[in-house]
Write a protein that holds these residues in place. Structure first.
Motif, short mmCIF file in Angstrom:
data_model
loop_
_atom_site.label_atom_id
_atom_site.label_comp_id
_atom_site.label_asym_id
_atom_site.label_seq_id
_atom_site.Cartn_x
_atom_site.Cartn_y
_atom_site.Cartn_z
N SER A 112 0.87 -1.17 0.00
CA SER A 112 0.00 0.00 0.00
C SER A 112 0.90 1.22 0.00
CB SER A 112 -0.90 -0.03 1.24
OG SER A 112 -1.61 1.17 1.33
N PHE A 113 0.82 1.98 -1.07
CA PHE A 113 1.79 3.07 -1.30
C PHE A 113 1.03 4.39 -1.37
CE2 PHE A 113 4.75 5.70 -3.63
CZ PHE A 113 6.00 5.24 -3.26
N ALA A 114 1.54 5.43 -0.71
CA ALA A 114 0.84 6.72 -0.69
C ALA A 114 1.59 7.76 -1.49
CB ALA A 114 0.70 7.20 0.75
N LEU A 115 0.82 8.64 -2.15
CA LEU A 115 1.38 9.82 -2.77
C LEU A 115 0.87 11.01 -1.98
CD1 LEU A 115 0.77 9.22 -6.59
CD2 LEU A 115 2.97 9.33 -5.45
N VAL A 174 -15.13 12.30 10.13
CA VAL A 174 -14.11 11.41 10.70
C VAL A 174 -14.62 10.03 11.05
CG1 VAL A 174 -12.34 12.96 11.58
CG2 VAL A 174 -14.40 12.56 12.93
N SER A 175 -15.82 9.93 11.59
CA SER A 175 -16.31 8.61 11.99
C SER A 175 -16.59 7.75 10.77
CB SER A 175 -17.57 8.75 12.84
OG SER A 175 -18.58 9.36 12.11
N VAL A 176 -17.06 8.39 9.68
CA VAL A 176 -17.31 7.65 8.44
C VAL A 176 -15.99 7.32 7.77
CG1 VAL A 176 -18.57 7.69 6.27
CG2 VAL A 176 -19.46 8.95 8.20
N GLN A 177 -15.04 8.25 7.87
CA GLN A 177 -13.70 8.00 7.34
C GLN A 177 -13.12 6.73 7.96
OE1 GLN A 177 -10.39 10.94 6.74
NE2 GLN A 177 -9.69 10.14 8.68
N ALA A 178 -13.29 6.59 9.27
CA ALA A 178 -12.76 5.41 9.97
C ALA A 178 -13.37 4.15 9.38
CB ALA A 178 -13.04 5.52 11.46
N GLU A 179 -14.69 4.17 9.12
CA GLU A 179 -15.36 2.98 8.56
C GLU A 179 -14.80 2.64 7.18
OE1 GLU A 179 -19.58 3.59 8.51
OE2 GLU A 179 -19.59 4.21 10.61
N ILE A 180 -14.63 3.66 6.32
CA ILE A 180 -14.15 3.40 4.96
C ILE A 180 -12.70 2.93 4.97
CG2 ILE A 180 -13.71 4.48 2.70
CD1 ILE A 180 -16.66 4.07 3.22
N LEU A 181 -11.88 3.54 5.83
CA LEU A 181 -10.48 3.11 5.91
C LEU A 181 -10.39 1.66 6.37
CD1 LEU A 181 -8.69 6.26 7.43
CD2 LEU A 181 -8.69 5.50 5.06
N ASN A 182 -11.21 1.31 7.37
CA ASN A 182 -11.22 -0.07 7.83
C ASN A 182 -11.62 -1.02 6.70
OD1 ASN A 182 -10.46 0.47 10.44
ND2 ASN A 182 -12.54 0.61 11.22
N LEU A 183 -12.65 -0.57 5.94
CA LEU A 183 -13.12 -1.41 4.83
C LEU A 183 -12.02 -1.62 3.80
CD1 LEU A 183 -15.42 -2.73 3.15
CD2 LEU A 183 -15.84 -0.47 2.18
N LEU A 184 -11.32 -0.52 3.43
CA LEU A 184 -10.26 -0.63 2.43
C LEU A 184 -9.16 -1.57 2.92
CD1 LEU A 184 -10.04 3.08 1.27
CD2 LEU A 184 -10.69 1.15 -0.15
N LYS A 185 -8.85 -1.46 4.22
CA LYS A 185 -7.80 -2.31 4.78
C LYS A 185 -8.22 -3.78 4.74
CE LYS A 185 -4.37 -1.45 8.27
NZ LYS A 185 -4.03 -0.87 9.56
N LYS A 186 -9.48 -4.01 5.08
CA LYS A 186 -10.00 -5.38 5.10
C LYS A 186 -9.98 -5.98 3.68
CE LYS A 186 -14.32 -6.68 4.92
NZ LYS A 186 -15.71 -6.91 4.93
N LEU A 187 -10.44 -5.18 2.70
CA LEU A 187 -10.48 -5.68 1.32
C LEU A 187 -9.09 -6.00 0.80
CD1 LEU A 187 -13.14 -3.20 -0.07
CD2 LEU A 187 -13.44 -5.65 0.22
N ARG A 188 -8.12 -5.17 1.18
CA ARG A 188 -6.75 -5.40 0.72
C ARG A 188 -6.23 -6.73 1.28
NH1 ARG A 188 -1.00 -3.63 1.58
NH2 ARG A 188 -1.43 -2.92 3.67
N ARG A 189 -6.55 -6.96 2.55
CA ARG A 189 -6.10 -8.18 3.20
C ARG A 189 -6.76 -9.40 2.55
NH1 ARG A 189 -7.42 -6.68 8.31
NH2 ARG A 189 -9.37 -7.83 8.14
N GLU A 190 -8.08 -9.30 2.36
CA GLU A 190 -8.83 -10.47 1.87
C GLU A 190 -8.55 -10.78 0.41
OE1 GLU A 190 -12.69 -9.94 4.81
OE2 GLU A 190 -12.87 -9.51 2.67
N GLN A 191 -8.37 -9.75 -0.42
CA GLN A 191 -8.25 -9.99 -1.85
C GLN A 191 -6.83 -9.80 -2.36
OE1 GLN A 191 -11.29 -8.13 -4.12
NE2 GLN A 191 -12.84 -8.33 -2.54
N LEU A 216 -4.92 -7.07 -2.55
CA LEU A 216 -4.85 -5.94 -3.48
C LEU A 216 -3.60 -5.12 -3.25
CD1 LEU A 216 -8.52 -4.73 -3.01
CD2 LEU A 216 -7.64 -6.04 -4.92
N THR A 217 -3.23 -4.37 -4.30
CA THR A 217 -2.17 -3.38 -4.19
C THR A 217 -2.83 -2.01 -4.25
OG1 THR A 217 -0.69 -4.85 -5.38
CG2 THR A 217 -0.03 -2.54 -5.23
N TYR A 218 -2.47 -1.11 -3.34
CA TYR A 218 -3.07 0.22 -3.35
C TYR A 218 -2.03 1.28 -3.71
CZ TYR A 218 -7.26 -1.33 -0.79
OH TYR A 218 -8.43 -1.94 -0.40
N LEU A 219 -2.45 2.19 -4.59
CA LEU A 219 -1.70 3.43 -4.77
C LEU A 219 -2.67 4.53 -4.39
CD1 LEU A 219 0.82 4.96 -5.65
CD2 LEU A 219 0.00 4.91 -7.99
#
Lengths: 250, 279
Positions: free
Chosen positions: A31-34, A169-186, A188-191
């Motif tokens: 998972s790479f950030a710009l 912020v509270s919704v951000q936390a939910e989406i970030l958790n979701l993205l992290k979970k999806l990356r783990r399960e599938q 994925l590579t993130y940019l």
């Protein structure tokens, strides 16, 4: 093999060069950030990879295959993008079901019904949202739909353009958790493009810092813990974000 | 601190009609404000912006606002005529809006817009007006103010546009400044500059500040006191320094949901919205 490899990438809009000489190697599963300010060219890099900014020179390789300048059907199945504003990136007159089935229809894939249901469950949306329109959903729910749409073709590389900056912020936390979970399960590579350094600390392994179209530093996300950056611009960006208050107390 | 507070607000209610009857978006808000910096935090729909607007009596119909008491520096705001209210807005209480792109007039030069803000409230010779505008632009740290005065809003960056707006709001020398998400349209690096600037001007001139934002850490950094709003009600009120020790589950949930610079948690805690709303 790296998932995304950019070599000497220059990107222009008309006569203006917005990105100059970008070199990035993102490993598979990383998972790479710009990061950088507005206008530093970070979103433009994502757009060039996705094929939305066709005026580039250099080399873009995704999962071992070089990207051309034209629309590439096969490329879409390997790499997809999620945009910043969930209010702007979903078609207002298409239901969630239509948005999610469209990529399958374009690529002639079977089992559309089952796949839509499966994907809704994967992004944590109840079945009852399937036939709703975007205006009937909240910001967080829309971003879930946008993520589901990007995942419909089962890509291995996801380009995320500030996926949570329009959310509370509270919704951000939910989406970030979701993205992290999806990356783990599938696997994925993130940019991911963001200007929020704490989000990088949570989501990413490494980051590239951009300023005025150039990459000034590539650092591990752990550098955010103590601010051990070498480039003066990165240091000022870190200071402007408030540094690490957890360390200052000690 | 002066004996009488700058602003007293008791039981403010703002409501909007819906097919199911009137819905209150601000449900009985009370606070008093001295010449200090108050932060109002909350998520979208918590009623924080409506509170800011209600203080200037800017809630548009069909919305309606009532309060048991709304007194600013000895003036009962609710009993003022619309004309008197207009004189007060900008001159005594002014408001910085969220996005400079939409809040500045695109067909007027920056100099003319700032001058207009001053001319509306004070009678001054043209030369004096120009001098005040230049002085104000310097105060908001715009280099080369003579040149910037002649520019149109689309010719300046977001951060500069926001500084122009601050200049416009501060030039009539108000006593109370309401800043509604003044930096959420800006980059982090510019954000700090703009807030430092507001902070410095507020301290120097001894104004009161109400900073409305969804960013808890930002408010904690720039305010003395914090009100946390949820669904139109204040759920927590505390000194900014004590925010980390907040007791209400909603405030604690919000604080926990923010990623940190040194993030070690595998997953961010999310809000269980049923825990405190009772519905």
């Amino acid at each position: 093999m790296s998932a995304i490899s950019l070599k000497n990438l220059d990107i222009s809009y008309g006569t203006t060069k917005v990105v100059e000489g970008a070199n990035i190697e993102v490993a598979a599963g990383e998972s790479f950030a710009l990061v950088g300010e507005s206008g530093s060219g970070k979103s433009t890099i994502l757009k060039a990879i996705a094929g939305l900014a066709p005026d580039w020179t250099g080399e873009i390789t995704v999962l071992g295959e070089k990207r051309g300048h034209r629309v590439d059907h096969a490329f879409a199945t390997r790499c997809q993008m999620v945009f910043q504003d969930p209010y702007g990136s979903l078609h207002p007159r298409k239901t969630v079901d239509a948005v999610l089935s469209e990529p399958l229809r374009i690529h002639g894939l079977p089992n559309r019904d089952a796949r839509v249901l499966e994907m809704l469950a994967a992004v944590g949306l109840d079945q009852r949202f399937r036939f709703r329109y975007p205006h009937q959903l909240s910001g967080g729910q829309r971003q879930r739909v946008a993520i589901a749409r990007a995942l419909m073709l089962e890509p291995k590389v996801m380009l995320l353009d500030e996926p949570t900056s329009a959310l509370d912020v509270s919704v951000q936390a939910e989406i970030l958790n979701l993205l992290k979970k999806l990356r783990r399960e599938q696997g994925l590579t993130y940019l991911m493009v963001t200007h929020n350094l704490p989000v990088v600390s949570f989501m990413c392994d490494r980051m590239a810092v951009m300023n005025k179209g150039r990459i000034v530093e590539i650092a591990p996300a752990s550098a955010l813990h103590d601010g051990s950056f070498t480039d003066p611009y990165t240091q000022s960006l870190y200071a402007a974000s408030g540094g690490n208050p957890d360390r200052k107390d000690q | 601190m002066s004996p009488s507070p700058l602003l007293e607000l008791e039981n403010l209610r703002v409501s909007f009609p819906t097919p199911k009857g009137r819905i209150e978006v601000v449900k009985g808000l009370s606070f008093t404000l001295g010449r200090e910096r108050l932060g109002i935090v909350g998520e979208s729909g918590s009623g924080k912006s409506m509170t800011g607007r209600a203080l200037l009596r800017l809630v548009r119909t069909p919305g309606a606002q009532v309060a048991d008491r709304m007194v600013f520096d000895g003036i009962d705001l609710q009993r003022l005529s619309e004309r008197k209210m207009r004189e007060l807005r900008g001159a005594r209480i002014s408001m910085i809006m969220q996005d400079p792109k939409f809040s500045l007039n695109p067909v007027m030069t920056i100099g003319a817009q700032i001058a207009e803000a001053l001319k509306t409230h004070e009678k001054l010779a043209r030369r004096d007006i120009r001098a005040r505008v230049l002085e104000m632009l310097e105060a908001v740290r715009i280099n080369d103010p003579e040149r910037v005065m002649e520019l149109y809003p689309h010719e300046v960056s977001g951060g500069m546009g926001q500084r122009v707006m601050i200049a416009m709001m501060l030039i009539p020398r108000p006593d109370l400044l309401i800043a509604d998400e003044p930096t959420s349209a800006l980059d982090v690096s510019v954000q700090a500059q703009v807030l430092d600037l507001i902070d410095e001007l507020v301290r120097d001139k001894g104004m009161g500040l109400i900073l409305i934002s969804h960013d808890l850490n930002l408010v904690a950094r720039y305010c003395d006191r914090i009100l946390v709003m949820h669904a139109g009600e204040v759920v927590e009120s505390c000194a900014a320094a004590d925010l980390q020790n907040a007791t209400h589950p909603y405030t604690r949930g919000l604080l926990a949901a923010v990623p940190r610079m040194e993030e070690t948690r595998a997953e961010l805690p999310t809000l269980d919205r049923s825990a405190w709303s009772g519905t």
